[in-house]
Write a protein that holds these residues in place. Structure first.
Motif, PDB file in Angstrom:
ATOM      1  N   UNK A   1      16.800 -16.810  -5.791  1.00 30.46           N
ATOM      2  CA  UNK A   1      16.353 -16.311  -6.948  1.00 30.46           C
ATOM      3  C   UNK A   1      15.381 -17.342  -7.933  1.00 30.46           C
ATOM      4  N   UNK A   2      14.410 -16.807  -8.250  1.00 33.49           N
ATOM      5  CA  UNK A   2      13.607 -17.812  -8.887  1.00 33.49           C
ATOM      6  C   UNK A   2      13.568 -18.016 -10.261  1.00 33.49           C
ATOM      7  N   UNK A   3      13.095 -19.180 -10.733  1.00 37.15           N
ATOM      8  CA  UNK A   3      13.477 -19.546 -12.145  1.00 37.15           C
ATOM      9  C   UNK A   3      12.471 -18.995 -13.098  1.00 37.15           C
ATOM     10  N   UNK A   4      12.911 -18.461 -14.223  1.00 34.35           N
ATOM     11  CA  UNK A   4      12.368 -17.746 -14.914  1.00 34.35           C
ATOM     12  C   UNK A   4      11.081 -18.494 -15.685  1.00 34.35           C
ATOM     13  N   UNK A   5       9.809 -17.642 -15.663  1.00 35.57           N
ATOM     14  CA  UNK A   5       8.778 -18.416 -16.391  1.00 35.57           C
ATOM     15  C   UNK A   5       8.092 -17.514 -17.418  1.00 35.57           C
ATOM     16  N   UNK A   6       8.340 -17.621 -18.792  1.00 34.74           N
ATOM     17  CA  UNK A   6       7.730 -16.720 -19.706  1.00 34.74           C
ATOM     18  C   UNK A   6       6.420 -16.724 -19.706  1.00 34.74           C
ATOM     19  N   UNK A   7       5.675 -17.480 -19.429  1.00 35.36           N
ATOM     20  CA  UNK A   7       4.145 -17.651 -19.383  1.00 35.36           C
ATOM     21  C   UNK A   7       3.596 -16.473 -18.161  1.00 35.36           C
ATOM     22  N   UNK A   8       4.062 -16.916 -17.154  1.00 39.45           N
ATOM     23  CA  UNK A   8       3.911 -16.010 -16.060  1.00 39.45           C
ATOM     24  C   UNK A   8       4.156 -14.483 -16.211  1.00 39.45           C
ATOM     25  N   UNK A   9       5.399 -14.280 -16.907  1.00 46.77           N
ATOM     26  CA  UNK A   9       6.020 -12.988 -17.270  1.00 46.77           C
ATOM     27  C   UNK A   9       4.893 -12.009 -18.000  1.00 46.77           C
ATOM     28  N   UNK A  10       4.242 -12.681 -19.153  1.00 48.14           N
ATOM     29  CA  UNK A  10       3.282 -11.999 -19.868  1.00 48.14           C
ATOM     30  C   UNK A  10       2.077 -11.566 -19.113  1.00 48.14           C
ATOM     31  N   UNK A  11       1.946 -12.540 -18.217  1.00 46.74           N
ATOM     32  CA  UNK A  11       0.419 -12.248 -17.382  1.00 46.74           C
ATOM     33  C   UNK A  11       0.928 -10.905 -16.080  1.00 46.74           C
ATOM     34  N   UNK A  12       2.169 -11.165 -15.751  1.00 48.24           N
ATOM     35  CA  UNK A  12       2.663  -9.999 -14.892  1.00 48.24           C
ATOM     36  C   UNK A  12       2.838  -8.781 -15.611  1.00 48.24           C
ATOM     37  N   UNK A  13       3.361  -8.741 -16.623  1.00 51.25           N
ATOM     38  CA  UNK A  13       3.440  -7.489 -17.481  1.00 51.25           C
ATOM     39  C   UNK A  13       2.080  -6.888 -17.822  1.00 51.25           C
ATOM     40  N   UNK A  14       1.201  -7.674 -18.046  1.00 51.02           N
ATOM     41  CA  UNK A  14      -0.212  -7.171 -18.320  1.00 51.02           C
ATOM     42  C   UNK A  14      -1.060  -6.568 -17.060  1.00 51.02           C
ATOM     43  N   UNK A  15      -0.735  -7.200 -15.907  1.00 50.01           N
ATOM     44  CA  UNK A  15      -1.366  -6.799 -14.742  1.00 50.01           C
ATOM     45  C   UNK A  15      -0.586  -5.507 -14.335  1.00 50.01           C
ATOM     46  N   UNK A  16       0.817  -5.313 -14.364  1.00 42.67           N
ATOM     47  CA  UNK A  16       1.377  -3.985 -13.856  1.00 42.67           C
ATOM     48  C   UNK A  16       1.019  -2.962 -14.866  1.00 42.67           C
TER      49      UNK A  16
END
Length: 315
Positions: A16-31
């Motif tokens: 289970x990966x460590x949460x990364x809030x910066x990466x989350x924003x980019x993934x939200x936008x991509x999806x």
């Protein structure tokens, strides 16, 4: 019996990966961008179809004084979201405050009359082939469950008809990332067949509006499965058509093909699922009959698909 109506999520890593809030924003936008372009609509990414329903019910101001219709034989997950906030009914009347129009197995279900109720188009497992099939009852919102169409372990979409509603609905999204991580871990462990004791991700999903890095990474990795699934279902429908006199024309592609039990000669093998389908195509004037299911989606193996076709398509 194995439930083969929809894909079973597979995760390609055990940690289970460590949460990364910066990466989350980019993934939200991509999806969101992927599905917005695919559907030519504004799309909001949610943790699940369940959480999408719960959020929209709250957006409609739902409370215990309200009555919500959804059809008989609807999956328990829909009833769960309704009963946490309001009163459920299977009787579609003009006094209903909200109608959840369930278009299960890609079948469009219409209303024969005009209702003043809020309408949620629940296209939980539809693969769209025509943009003209969106919002078939003129509802403002349509929801999809990502595990059912791309095989991710979590994720849902709210399709928004009118742009003006996007930010209004988004304002109801409470970014509780701690709850999102908790829910994601439970679903991750469930997919990995890891014991979670008495904890069940379904118990808090009505409150969940956040996705963590694990969930977002998994959804992003599964995006191409939409096209894979669409191609596989299309080919299998063509094959079913060639083996029987059954009609296989769809404006939306389903995860399973339904064969009415009364049309089947002989006993049905115990591995084949039997469910109920509305043959009228009308939510408020249903005609439910028992059907046997042939899996069409991309995670159903060819051997079992062929077995179901041989067993059920003998015309």
């Amino acid at each position: 019996m194995t439930d083969y109506q929809w894909p079973h999520p597979v995760i390609d890593h055990e940690t289970f990966l460590q949460n990364n809030e910066v990466k989350n924003i980019l993934l939200y936008l991509k999806i969101e961008a992927f599905f917005s372009e695919l559907f030519d609509l504004d799309v909001l990414l949610m943790p699940s179809g369940r959480s999408s329903i719960s959020l929209l019910l709250q957006y409609f101001g739902t409370n215990r004084s309200k009555t919500i219709f959804t059809p008989k034989w609807t999956s328990h997950c829909v009833w769960d979201m309704i009963t946490r906030l309001a009163n459920p009914t299977i009787d579609c009347q003009h006094g209903c405050d909200t109608i959840i129009a369930v278009h299960k197995w890609g079948q469009i279900e219409k209303l024969s009359s005009k209702y003043s109720a809020n309408i949620i188009e629940d296209s939980v497992d539809s693969i769209f082939t025509k943009n003209s099939t969106y919002f078939p009852n003129d509802g403002e919102f349509e929801i999809i469950s990502l595990p059912k169409i791309i095989g991710s372990y979590t994720g849902g979409l709210i399709l928004v008809k009118n742009k003006k509603n996007v930010e209004n609905v988004r304002s109801y999204i409470n970014q509780n990332i701690e709850l999102g991580k908790h829910q994601s871990k439970l679903r991750f462990n469930y997919t990995q067949h890891t014991s979670t004791g008495y904890l069940n991700w379904e118990d808090r999903e009505n409150q969940n509006t956040s996705l963590d890095t694990n969930a977002l990474e998994n959804i992003a990795a599964c995006l191409n499965n939409y096209h894979v699934n669409k191609d596989v279902i299309t080919k299998r429908l063509e094959y079913v058509s060639s083996k029987s006199s059954l009609i296989c024309e769809y404006d939306r592609l389903p995860p399973v093909f339904c064969v009415e039990v009364n049309e089947i000669n002989g006993e049905i093998d115990g591995r084949i699922m039997i469910r109920n389908k509305n043959f009228s195509g009308l939510l408020d004037k249903p005609d439910f009959r028992r059907v046997a299911l042939i899996p069409l989606h991309f995670q159903a193996n060819d051997e079992f698909f062929e077995f179901c076709v041989r067993s059920l398509c003998k015309n």
